[in-house]
Design a protein around this motif. Structure first.
Motif, PDB file in Angstrom:
ATOM      1  N   ARG A 198       0.327  -4.604   0.139  1.00 16.87           N
ATOM      2  CA  ARG A 198      -0.614  -4.215  -0.747  1.00 16.87           C
ATOM      3  C   ARG A 198      -1.047  -5.319  -1.673  1.00 16.87           C
ATOM      4  O   ARG A 198      -2.157  -5.629  -1.954  1.00 16.87           O
ATOM      5  N   VAL A 203      -2.936   3.280   0.056  1.00 19.90           N
ATOM      6  CA  VAL A 203      -2.243   2.001  -0.467  1.00 19.90           C
ATOM      7  C   VAL A 203      -3.218   0.956  -0.259  1.00 19.90           C
ATOM      8  O   VAL A 203      -3.280   0.029  -1.406  1.00 19.90           O
ATOM      9  N   GLU A 204      -4.027   0.740   0.765  1.00 19.08           N
ATOM     10  CA  GLU A 204      -4.923  -0.323   0.723  1.00 19.08           C
ATOM     11  C   GLU A 204      -6.108  -0.199   0.111  1.00 19.08           C
ATOM     12  O   GLU A 204      -6.994  -1.158  -0.224  1.00 19.08           O
ATOM     13  N   ALA A 227      -1.145  -4.165   8.836  1.00 20.28           N
ATOM     14  CA  ALA A 227       0.150  -3.491   8.283  1.00 20.28           C
ATOM     15  C   ALA A 227       1.047  -2.812   9.185  1.00 20.28           C
ATOM     16  O   ALA A 227       2.234  -2.865   9.355  1.00 20.28           O
ATOM     17  N   ILE A 273      -3.442  -9.268   6.929  1.00 16.87           N
ATOM     18  CA  ILE A 273      -2.389  -8.737   5.894  1.00 16.87           C
ATOM     19  C   ILE A 273      -1.453  -8.250   7.013  1.00 16.87           C
ATOM     20  O   ILE A 273      -1.737  -7.239   7.718  1.00 16.87           O
ATOM     21  N   PRO A 281       8.700  -0.900  -2.810  1.00 17.54           N
ATOM     22  CA  PRO A 281       7.594  -1.772  -2.353  1.00 17.54           C
ATOM     23  C   PRO A 281       6.769  -0.535  -1.443  1.00 17.54           C
ATOM     24  O   PRO A 281       5.813  -1.044  -0.974  1.00 17.54           O
ATOM     25  N   TRP A 336      -0.507  10.299   6.293  1.00 18.17           N
ATOM     26  CA  TRP A 336      -1.466  10.015   5.413  1.00 18.17           C
ATOM     27  C   TRP A 336      -2.290  11.094   4.935  1.00 18.17           C
ATOM     28  O   TRP A 336      -3.202  11.552   4.831  1.00 18.17           O
TER      29      TRP A 336
HETATM   30  C1  LIG Z   1      -3.232   0.661   6.592  1.00 15.94           C
HETATM   31  C2  LIG Z   1      -2.205   0.037   5.754  1.00 15.94           C
HETATM   32  N1  LIG Z   1      -2.459  -0.856   5.169  1.00 15.94           N
HETATM   33  C3  LIG Z   1      -1.780  -1.573   4.119  1.00 15.94           C
HETATM   34  C4  LIG Z   1      -0.787  -0.891   3.584  1.00 15.94           C
HETATM   35  C5  LIG Z   1       0.309  -1.437   2.600  1.00 15.94           C
HETATM   36  O1  LIG Z   1       1.578  -1.896   3.067  1.00 15.94           O
HETATM   37  P1  LIG Z   1       2.656  -1.964   2.203  1.00 15.94           P
HETATM   38  O2  LIG Z   1       3.375  -0.767   2.088  1.00 15.94           O
HETATM   39  O3  LIG Z   1       3.776  -2.998   2.736  1.00 15.94           O
HETATM   40  O4  LIG Z   1       2.221  -2.464   0.830  1.00 15.94           O
HETATM   41  C6  LIG Z   1      -0.291   0.260   4.569  1.00 15.94           C
HETATM   42  C7  LIG Z   1       0.863   0.794   3.957  1.00 15.94           C
HETATM   43  O5  LIG Z   1       1.387   2.097   4.197  1.00 15.94           O
HETATM   44  C8  LIG Z   1      -1.056   0.826   5.336  1.00 15.94           C
HETATM   45  O6  LIG Z   1      -0.804   1.767   6.030  1.00 15.94           O
END
Ligand SMILES: Cc1ncc(COP(=O)(O)O)c(C=O)c1O
Length: 388
Positions: free
Chosen positions: A40, A67-68, A137, A157, A249, A341
């Protein structure tokens, strides 16, 4: 027997990490990665690097974690949303139809490590000067045929901690040299947070009945960590300090002051020593085992019916009625899957995207990570069948 939904951090991994030969794997071998506390924050840095003007907008998938979305909302960018189908693929026609003159960024997610078809979208982005960000991710170690996911976007990312048992760690890969990240060098997560998350992981991993007794040491250590945490919380309260004594995190957290945190030394060392080809091989084998067992099961639906070459799956998804009950019944028996989710970010116009809501409410994930063995999967399947 206890099955964790995530790969377990063991004492062996923690202590023998430096001895193993270094594995070279994309994108860590590109020399173009910036490391963050989690993905994130890598996304937040990507958005900072873009320096969007107030009228510019980002086109994002309606099916998302939460989260994103948060870093994008915090960046102040306008957001448009596009449809994702119930097989986790982008509705390309819908996405292309929603591009406006103000669209500056297209954001795509390779759900569960399965590649989206990006050729056409990449071409449109190049023609129209739009930045493509790949959210990998879930997709560390995943390829589309021979092409690693994350190599077509201007930036990508990765949440390394979802694939490798580390306390923290995500990265931003910059493929387009027009962009760069500027941040203070080498800000480490505080030591307490690394110790606390490691303690939780050591105590909460996948274990056989025989290993239960050995786990007592880690449970005692976790009790100590929790005790120290309460003390630190008290001190921060007395000092009226917001405090960074514990920033997970994971979960739905976003802390501005963690934006510049890098990956902890412990996590970096574990990543260096990881056997990535074995991780991928085991995940694929577990996925294929579940596919064989569930492909004819009529009481649930499979949104994904095959495992293409090159994919490193995050978990095995099924669509099941009463998903939360199924998840809880397995969890109550020490068998953790994913109730994938359940959180709905308020920035998304959910009423306009029934398919995304459907996925958010009905997807259950069987773990397929590298610690899961056939015995674990059989036990989960037996309980799952009873729930159905
Ligand atoms: C699609 C997606 N993008 C980004 C993230 C962010 O990852 P992180 O938990 O390492 O911050 C997640 C995390 O759950 C995610 O599922």
């Amino acid at each position: 027997m206890k099955v964790s939904s995530k790969p377990s951090l063991t004492w062996e991994i923690l202590t023998s990490r430096a001895d193993r030969p270094r594995q070279e794997v994309f994108p860590l071998n590109t020399g173009r990665c910036e490391y963050f506390y989690s993905a994130r924050y890598a996304l937040a840095a990507a958005l900072d690097a873009l320096k969007l003007a107030p009228q510019q907008s980002i086109l994002m998938p309606s099916y998302n974690c939460w989260v994103e979305v948060e870093p994008v909302v915090r960046s102040g960018a306008k957001i448009d949303w596009y449809r994702v189908k119930t097989d986790f693929s982008i509705d390309e026609d819908d996405l292309l139809a929603r591009i406006r003159p103000e669209t500056a960024v297209i954001f795509v997610i390779h759900y569960l490590g399965f590649p989206q078809r990006l050729e056409n979208i990449r071409r449109v982005c190049t023609e129209r000067g739009i930045v493509l960000i790949e959210d990998c991710a879930h997709a560390l170690l995943s390829n589309d045929g021979d092409i690693p996911l994350g190599s077509m976007g201007d930036m990508a990312i990765f949440s390394i901690r979802k694939t490798v048992p580390i306390t923290d760690g995500g990265c931003l890969l910059i493929n387009n040299p027009a962009f760069s990240v500027k941040r203070p060098r080498s800000v480490r997560p505080n030591r307490f947070v690394t110790y606390f998350v490691a303690s939780e992981m050591l105590a909460g991993g996948t274990t056989t009945d025989a290993q239960r007794l050995g786990q007592m040491v880690f449970l005692c250590n976790l009790a100590v960590a929790r005790f120290v945490r309460i003390g630190l919380k008290g001190i921060h309260k007395i000092l009226q300090d917001r405090g960074d004594y514990l920033v997970y995190p994971s979960g739905n957290n976003f802390r501005e002051y963690a934006k510049n945190w890098g990956m902890s030394d412990i996590s970096a060392a574990i990543v260096r020593g990881s056997d990535f080809s074995r991780i991928k091989e085991l995940r694929r084998a577990n996925f294929l085992y579940l596919l064989e067992k569930l492909k004819n099961e009529e009481r649930c639906m499979l949104p994904i019916h095959s495992l293409p070459k090159g994919v490193c799956p995050l978990f095995f998804p099924v669509i099941v009625r009463d998903r939360d009950r199924v998840y809880r019944e397995l969890k109550d028996r020490g068998l953790s899957g994913h109730n994938w989710w359940g959180d709905f970010h308020s920035a998304v116009p959910w009423d306009s995207f029934p398919d995304a809501v459907y996925l958010k409410e009905n997807v259950f994930g069987f773990p397929v990570h590298q610690d899961v063995v056939i015995n674990n999967l059989d036990k989960m399947l037996a309980t799952f069948n009873k729930c159905l």
